[in-house]
Design a protein around this motif. Structure first.
Motif, short mmCIF file in Angstrom:
data_model
loop_
_atom_site.label_atom_id
_atom_site.label_comp_id
_atom_site.label_asym_id
_atom_site.label_seq_id
_atom_site.Cartn_x
_atom_site.Cartn_y
_atom_site.Cartn_z
N ASP A 26 -3.35 -4.36 6.79
CA ASP A 26 -2.74 -3.24 7.50
C ASP A 26 -3.81 -2.70 8.45
OD1 ASP A 26 -4.39 -1.48 6.06
OD2 ASP A 26 -2.84 -1.00 4.59
N ASN A 28 -5.76 -0.26 8.32
CA ASN A 28 -7.00 0.19 7.68
C ASN A 28 -7.80 -0.97 7.11
OD1 ASN A 28 -6.60 2.99 8.17
ND2 ASN A 28 -5.00 2.96 6.60
N GLU A 55 3.56 3.64 1.91
CA GLU A 55 4.68 3.34 0.99
C GLU A 55 6.00 3.30 1.75
OE1 GLU A 55 4.21 2.81 -2.43
OE2 GLU A 55 6.35 2.42 -2.64
N LYS A 58 6.89 -0.06 2.76
CA LYS A 58 7.01 -1.13 1.75
C LYS A 58 8.49 -1.45 1.60
CE LYS A 58 6.15 -1.52 -3.14
NZ LYS A 58 5.43 -1.00 -4.30
N GLY A 87 -2.40 -1.57 -2.89
CA GLY A 87 -1.26 -2.00 -3.70
C GLY A 87 0.02 -2.21 -2.89
N ASP A 91 1.68 -5.88 -3.00
CA ASP A 91 3.08 -5.97 -3.49
C ASP A 91 3.96 -6.67 -2.46
OD1 ASP A 91 2.50 -4.61 -5.82
OD2 ASP A 91 3.94 -3.00 -5.52
N THR A 111 -8.27 -3.83 -2.02
CA THR A 111 -9.31 -3.04 -1.36
C THR A 111 -9.25 -1.56 -1.74
OG1 THR A 111 -7.91 -2.73 0.58
CG2 THR A 111 -9.39 -4.64 0.61
N THR A 112 -8.35 -1.21 -2.67
CA THR A 112 -8.32 0.16 -3.21
C THR A 112 -8.60 0.07 -4.71
OG1 THR A 112 -5.96 0.06 -3.74
CG2 THR A 112 -6.55 0.93 -1.56
N LYS A 133 12.04 2.73 -6.03
CA LYS A 133 10.77 2.01 -5.99
C LYS A 133 10.93 0.59 -6.52
CE LYS A 133 6.82 3.03 -6.48
NZ LYS A 133 5.73 2.68 -5.58
N TYR A 151 -15.50 -2.96 -1.06
CA TYR A 151 -14.43 -2.45 -0.18
C TYR A 151 -14.18 -0.96 -0.39
CZ TYR A 151 -13.45 -7.37 0.70
OH TYR A 151 -13.58 -8.69 1.07
N THR A 154 -15.36 2.47 1.99
CA THR A 154 -14.69 3.13 3.13
C THR A 154 -13.42 3.86 2.71
OG1 THR A 154 -13.54 1.06 3.58
CG2 THR A 154 -15.56 1.48 4.83
N ASN A 162 -6.77 8.49 -6.59
CA ASN A 162 -5.42 8.00 -6.80
C ASN A 162 -5.40 6.81 -7.79
OD1 ASN A 162 -2.59 7.54 -6.13
ND2 ASN A 162 -3.28 5.87 -4.83
N1 LIG Z 1 2.51 -4.68 -8.67
C1 LIG Z 1 2.07 -3.87 -9.59
O1 LIG Z 1 1.94 -4.23 -10.76
C2 LIG Z 1 1.71 -2.46 -9.22
C3 LIG Z 1 1.04 -1.63 -10.14
C4 LIG Z 1 0.67 -0.34 -9.74
C5 LIG Z 1 0.99 0.10 -8.45
N2 LIG Z 1 1.65 -0.73 -7.59
C6 LIG Z 1 1.99 -0.29 -6.24
O2 LIG Z 1 0.79 -0.04 -5.51
C7 LIG Z 1 1.11 0.85 -4.44
C8 LIG Z 1 0.00 1.87 -4.29
O3 LIG Z 1 -1.19 1.19 -3.97
P1 LIG Z 1 -2.44 1.94 -3.30
O4 LIG Z 1 -2.65 3.22 -3.99
O5 LIG Z 1 -3.53 0.96 -3.23
O6 LIG Z 1 -1.87 2.34 -1.86
P2 LIG Z 1 -1.95 1.70 -0.40
O7 LIG Z 1 -1.85 0.24 -0.42
O8 LIG Z 1 -0.94 2.46 0.40
O9 LIG Z 1 -3.42 2.10 0.09
C9 LIG Z 1 -3.74 3.45 0.30
C10 LIG Z 1 -4.32 3.70 1.70
O10 LIG Z 1 -5.65 3.23 1.76
C11 LIG Z 1 -5.81 2.38 2.90
N3 LIG Z 1 -6.87 1.43 2.57
C12 LIG Z 1 -6.77 0.36 1.77
N4 LIG Z 1 -8.00 -0.16 1.56
C13 LIG Z 1 -8.88 0.60 2.24
C14 LIG Z 1 -10.29 0.58 2.36
N5 LIG Z 1 -11.05 -0.30 1.70
N6 LIG Z 1 -10.89 1.52 3.14
C15 LIG Z 1 -10.12 2.48 3.77
N7 LIG Z 1 -8.79 2.57 3.66
C16 LIG Z 1 -8.17 1.62 2.90
C17 LIG Z 1 -4.45 1.79 3.13
O11 LIG Z 1 -4.27 1.34 4.44
C18 LIG Z 1 -3.56 3.00 2.82
O12 LIG Z 1 -3.51 3.85 3.93
C19 LIG Z 1 2.46 1.47 -4.76
O13 LIG Z 1 3.43 0.94 -3.89
C20 LIG Z 1 2.74 1.02 -6.19
O14 LIG Z 1 4.10 0.85 -6.45
C21 LIG Z 1 2.00 -1.99 -7.96
#
Ligand SMILES: NC(=O)c1ccc[n+]([C@@H]2O[C@H](COP(=O)([O-])OP(=O)(O)OC[C@H]3O[C@@H](n4cnc5c(N)ncnc54)[C@H](O)[C@@H]3O)[C@@H](O)[C@H]2O)c1
Length: 342
Positions: A26, A28, A55, A58, A87, A91, A111-112, A133, A151, A154, A162
């Protein structure tokens, strides 16, 4: 599926088993992570596919964009998709890969923190549909998960925290003393981040490996998510609320479901209060009115994890002892929010 820091990925890329490589980012992960990833893996021949973060994206439309690009670049059954992001991205990338040409292989590079400890593992892929969801998706395992805390440098403080919600959830499900909630609460979440990623993602991997398709044991991972998902969905459709992050919603799910566990299964009030105090150090309290709670309860009924009109909860008898398929009534649901807001 193996969890690895690059070496297996390098091996399979060198083996030339893929006709083409795609890296999904994405804006970011493009800005902050792609160069790092390329430098570490030395991949030179690839096409980048960029989607918009969030989200709210998604969904199937973003998926169509990914399929469109794969089609445009003539991806075939031997192509590889590398999902580099949080995530949301792993996903949707996992789902796009698993459905394109009836399935191409994919690798997750989270990366999160949330992605590293939870979302990138376990093979649940999918997108949101209307207000629900993860309503559309498939179980499909990544070929590899590459874990690299570099990762996180940043990532904003809010996004980092979170991810901590899922770490706490895993600590409440395990019966390994060294990873229990008590042990976790003594760690420094910044300094001990590598230990946290490695060990708390492994709790999930162990649970998933015994029940890949969630017929039984894996259901325990839904602890905190029955109410949590309904809150997250509601916050994205309600005008009176700012959209909540996944982890922010899960924390409320954990605390309300622990209160219900206390009332129904005798979960220790002392532990409940300790966990509440710990989590509220990191997450701000959210206020809900009666109308919010009615609507969140309605969303619970539509949650795909329920049979017909029964709302099935995972509750805890004590830390490390989850009990699946528990039905609750609406009054207890309302009371649990009174406890949370107190
Ligand atoms: N599949 C599964 O088993 C499972 C389990 C738990 C959560 N999830 C899903 O995960 C999602 C949430 O994931 P999330 O919290 O990672 O959110 P996300 O993917 O939206 O990332 C959060 C933000 O951080 C930014 N970002 C990502 N990596 C970065 C980096 N290294 N530096 C700076 N910015 C960065 C992204 O662009 C975004 O703006 C939800 O949709 C949830 O349903 C899935």
């Amino acid at each position: 599926m193996k969890t690895d820091r690059y070496s297996s990925l390098e091996k399979i890329i060198k083996s030339n088993m893929f006709s083409s490589i795609f890296i999904l980012v994405d804006e970011n992960s493009h800005r902050f992570c792609l160069d790092v990833f390329i430098k570490k893996t030395k991949i030179s021949d690839y096409n980048e596919i960029k989607i918009i973060s969030g989200e709210e994206n998604k969904n199937i439309n973003t998926c169509i964009e990914i399929w469109d690009k794969l089609n445009y670049f003539k991806a075939d059954r031997n192509s590889l998709l590398i999902n580099l992001g949080g995530g949301v991205l792993t996903d949707i990338g996992g789902f796009a890969a698993s459905t394109y040409l009836r399935g191409i292989r994919f690798v997750n590079v989270p990366t999160t923190l949330l992605g590293m400890v939870d979302a990138s593992h376990g093979g649940k892929t999918g997108v949101d549909f209307k207000s629900l969801k993860n309503q559309i998706g498939v179980f499909s395992e990544p070929l590899e998960v590459v874990l690299d805390s570099d990762y996180l440098k940043t990532l904003s403080k809010e996004e980092f925290i979170n991810g901590y919600a899922e770490v706490v959830k895993h600590s409440l499900l395990t019966n390994k003393l060294e990873l229990s909630f008590d042990s976790l609460s003594k760690l420094d979440i910044n300094k001990d981040v590598d230990f946290i990623i490695e060990n708390y993602s492994e709790i999930k991997n162990e649970i998933v490996s015994s029940d890949k398709y969630e017929s039984n044991k894996r259901k325990i991972l839904n602890f905190g998510h029955t109410i949590g998902h309904a809150i997250e969905s509601y916050s994205h459709i309600s005008d009176s609320f700012k959209p909540l992050r996944h982890g922010e919603s899960i924390v409320i799910g954990i605390l309300t479901e622990l209160y219900i566990s206390h009332k129904m299964l005798g979960f220790s009030l002392h532990d409940l209060k300790t966990i509440k105090k710990h989590l509220l150090n990191y997450f701000i309290k959210i206020k809900f009115n009666g109308e919010d709670l009615d609507k969140i309860y309605d969303l619970l009924i539509y949650d795909k994890k329920n049979d017909g009109n029964r709302v099935n909860f995972v509750l805890l008898k004590k830390i490390g002892e989850p009990i699946i398929d528990q039905e609750i009534d609406k009054d207890l649901f309302i009371d649990s929010f009174t406890f949370y807001e107190k």
